[in-house]
Design an enzyme around this catalytic site. Structure first.
Site, short mmCIF file in Angstrom:
data_model
loop_
_atom_site.label_atom_id
_atom_site.label_comp_id
_atom_site.label_asym_id
_atom_site.label_seq_id
_atom_site.Cartn_x
_atom_site.Cartn_y
_atom_site.Cartn_z
N ASN A 177 0.82 -1.21 0.00
CA ASN A 177 0.00 0.00 0.00
C ASN A 177 0.85 1.26 0.00
O ASN A 177 0.57 2.23 -0.73
CB ASN A 177 -0.94 0.01 1.22
CG ASN A 177 -2.24 -0.74 0.97
OD1 ASN A 177 -2.67 -0.88 -0.17
ND2 ASN A 177 -2.85 -1.24 2.02
N HIS A 182 -3.21 2.45 -2.64
CA HIS A 182 -4.30 1.58 -2.20
C HIS A 182 -5.03 0.91 -3.36
O HIS A 182 -5.62 -0.17 -3.18
CB HIS A 182 -5.29 2.39 -1.36
CG HIS A 182 -4.77 2.74 0.00
ND1 HIS A 182 -3.97 3.83 0.24
CD2 HIS A 182 -4.89 2.10 1.19
CE1 HIS A 182 -3.65 3.88 1.52
NE2 HIS A 182 -4.20 2.84 2.12
N GLU A 212 -6.13 -7.62 5.48
CA GLU A 212 -5.51 -8.49 4.48
C GLU A 212 -5.54 -9.96 4.89
O GLU A 212 -4.78 -10.79 4.37
CB GLU A 212 -4.06 -8.07 4.23
CG GLU A 212 -3.11 -8.25 5.41
CD GLU A 212 -3.08 -7.05 6.35
OE1 GLU A 212 -2.10 -6.92 7.11
OE2 GLU A 212 -4.04 -6.25 6.33
#
Length: 298
Positions: A177, A182, A212
């Site tokens: 990220n 993102h 995640e």
């Protein structure tokens, strides 16, 4: 039939179609046997169609419309033959027009309501899916995968059998990220979810556990079989090319544990979670097994 439960053998246990056809036949019989009761036909037919429109589909409603008109015409023909000298033919004609027009109107209205019901069912199904699906990865959301796991634990407590769970975490996801943004992170999660789903059986369940992390529920799977499955998932994800730099690969760490009879859901997930962090401590991109020191007895 309803009291005996025999109706449960049919696709429509309420027997709506049978009831409306019997009702229409009874009205026709009343018209034949009753010399002065023809005025009852219109309200009776209205009641039948109102009852039918709540359940029947358009094709069944068309069959009912044809049946009503056919039996009514047959009843009127018999009435004319039996009571021709005493019938008020203009009044009979008016009632016939009312029945025909009324039945056609109710059939059209019922078809419209049936279409509305179908659209409502589709809308409810969509809402139900939104309530249990993760919008990004199209896997089960946390609440639903938790419910599925609890259901499998209850099934195991009732009838036994093997049950394993894999807790999957995308390695270094924060770095992805921070480095690529993102949008790329979202693409990674979707790619990982699709890859895992492709490796599972139809009976296995996959849900986004949070961030995640993904939870894989493997009913009827022994620990050795689950280990083979987990390694297959790990290798499949490692072959994905979902990052802007084609030289880079995404890896996952997996905590695997087999459910022990008598173990609560919280204890089981805590053991699985410890196995996941053991995999991360051991260097990531690996599978760790959450063993229980003292097996529980039934």
């Amino acid at each position: 039939m309803l009291r005996s439960g025999w109706n449960l053998r049919f696709a429509d246990p309420s027997l709506t179609q049978a009831q409306v056809f019997v009702g229409a036949s009874m009205v026709a019989l009343i018209l034949v046997l009753g010399e002065r009761v023809h005025f009852l036909a219109v309200p009776f037919y209205s009641s039948i169609f109102v009852f039918a429109m709540l359940k029947l589909n358009p094709r069944e409603l068309i069959r009912l419309e044809i049946f009503v008109l056919a039996t009514y015409c047959a009843a009127i023909a018999v009435r004319v033959k039996l009571f021709s000298g005493d019938l008020d033919l203009p009044l009979e004609a008016i009632n016939a027009v009312l029945v025909v027009m009324g039945s056609v109107w109710f059939a059209l209205a019922a078809g419209y309501i049936s279409n509305l019901r179908a659209r409502l069912r589709d809308s409810v199904h969509t809402i139900e899916q939104l309530a249990i699906r993760d919008a990004l990865t199209d896997t089960w959301n946390r609440r639903h995968i938790d419910a599925l796991l609890i259901s499998e634990l209850q099934r195991k407590a009732r009838i036994g059998g093997a049950l394993c769970v894999c807790l999957v975490d995308v390695d270094h996801f924060k770095v992805v990220n921070d480095r690529f943004g993102h949008l790329v992170g979202d693409a990674v999660l979707k790619g990982v979810a699709a890859c895992i789903r492709a490796q599972l059986r139809a009976t296995d369940q996959l849900g986004r556990f949070g961030g995640e992390e993904f939870l894989v529920v493997l009913p009827g799977t022994s620990l050795n079989e689950a280990r083979v499955c987990a390694e297959r998932l790990r290798r499949a994800v490692a072959e994905l090319s979902v990052l802007p730099d084609p030289k880079l690969r995404v890896h996952i760490s997996i905590g695997l544990a087999e459910c022990v009879l008598g173990e609560s859901c919280e204890e089981y997930m805590a053991r699985t979670d410890r196995a996941l962090y053991q995999a991360k401590r051991d260097g990531r991109n690996r599978v760790a097994i959450g063993e229980r020191e003292e097996p529980l007895l039934a």
